[in-house]
Design an enzyme around this catalytic site. Structure first.
Site, PDB file in Angstrom:
ATOM      1  N   HIS A  77      49.959  43.117  41.658  1.00 25.74           N
ATOM      2  CA  HIS A  77      49.140  43.923  40.748  1.00 25.74           C
ATOM      3  C   HIS A  77      49.695  45.329  40.551  1.00 25.74           C
ATOM      4  O   HIS A  77      49.248  46.041  39.649  1.00 25.74           O
ATOM      5  CB  HIS A  77      47.677  43.967  41.223  1.00 25.74           C
ATOM      6  N   ASP A 113      48.900  37.587  44.817  1.00 28.28           N
ATOM      7  CA  ASP A 113      49.121  39.010  44.573  1.00 28.28           C
ATOM      8  C   ASP A 113      50.224  39.553  45.485  1.00 28.28           C
ATOM      9  O   ASP A 113      49.982  40.344  46.392  1.00 28.28           O
ATOM     10  CB  ASP A 113      47.811  39.758  44.805  1.00 28.28           C
ATOM     11  N   SER A 208      48.192  50.137  47.727  1.00 25.92           N
ATOM     12  CA  SER A 208      48.497  48.787  47.267  1.00 25.92           C
ATOM     13  C   SER A 208      49.957  48.439  47.492  1.00 25.92           C
ATOM     14  O   SER A 208      50.851  49.232  47.199  1.00 25.92           O
ATOM     15  CB  SER A 208      48.199  48.659  45.768  1.00 25.92           C
TER      16      SER A 208
END
Length: 259
Positions: A77, A113, A208
């Site tokens: 992502h 992901d 992330s």
């Protein structure tokens, strides 16, 4: 029919009771570029030489892990544009060196992901080094109750001014069944690994794609994926891609494997 409708209503009510998740990259922005470990501690220089900063041309910031001389592992992502990779940057904007990488050198997983970035060859030393993946002998090890460290750049609490110094936090891995009590089995499937976040200690915005590395053996077991929509300091589990689930995919694209 009434019995069926009652069961269906209960199922819908149960599903709606689960906490929503958000990618750390998408946590509400503050005044500076996001990159945050909440309630962690400053890393000394060389503590996590495998951690890289990823500055994407779209304006967002993520983390990643060096897994080989020409490969970085991150979250899918995060990707979607060209990226500047910051190596050996205890102070985020003062990297040992940087490399610009085209989006054409990013390999996204189609069903999870997680992503790979092919980088120009880097030599290893105490400030820039790889982290080992779990071996194939550990592919069925869930690492439940093991302690691990996550690292990233940024502030120490929700909404804080974000310092640029690398932050780390020690977190304990939990059983997926415990994590499913918060998010449900639809979110927490076999490819997900979760950690407890007591006392507001957690990954957060900008983390992330960053690493979760075991204290015992220094193995990369997680790639930062999501936090509770209720907030990074809510005390709810944080989620990672489970690296052992993706060992074949990583090996097939990079040739990197440990037996």
């Amino acid at each position: 029919m009434k019995v069926f409708l009652t069961i269906l209503a209960l199922a819908v009510a149960s599903a709606s009771a689960f906490e929503e998740v958000v990618h750390p990259k998408d946590v509400a922005k503050v005044n500076k570029i996001e990159g945050r470990i909440t309630n962690g501690y400053p890393a000394y220089e060389g503590k996590a030489p495998y951690t890289v900063g990823l500055g994407f041309s779209g304006g967002w910031w993520c983390g990643g892990s060096i897994i080989g001389n020409t490969w970085v592992l991150t979250a899918e992502h995060c990707t979607g544009s060209d990226v500047t990779v910051y190596f050996g940057a205890t102070w985020r904007t003062n990297a040992q060196f940087t490399h610009w990488v085209s989006r054409n050198d990013i390999i996204n997983h189609h069903n999870a992901d997680i992503a790979l970035i092919r980088i120009p060859h880097v030599d290893f030393w105490h400030m820039v080094n790889k982290v080992e993946l779990p071996s194939y002998n550990d592919r069925y090890n869930d690492f439940n109750e093991h302690w691990a460290v996550a690292c990233g750049w940024g502030g120490t609490y929700d909404g804080s001014p974000l310092p640029d110094w690398l932050q780390c936090v020690d977190l304990q891995i939990i059983h997926n069944s415990e994590c499913q009590q918060t998010y449900g089995s639809g979110t927490v499937s076999d490819n997900i690994l979760c950690v407890r976040t007591p006392d507001g200690k957690s990954t957060c915005g900008g983390d992330s794609g960053g690493p979760l590395v075991t204290h015992d053996g220094n193995k990369l077991v997680g790639v930062t994926n999501f936090v509770a929509a209720a907030g990074c300091q809510s005390g709810l589990p944080s989620g990672f891609q489970r690296v052992t689930y993706h060992l074949d995919w990583i090996r097939d694209h990079t040739g990197i494997a440990y037996y």
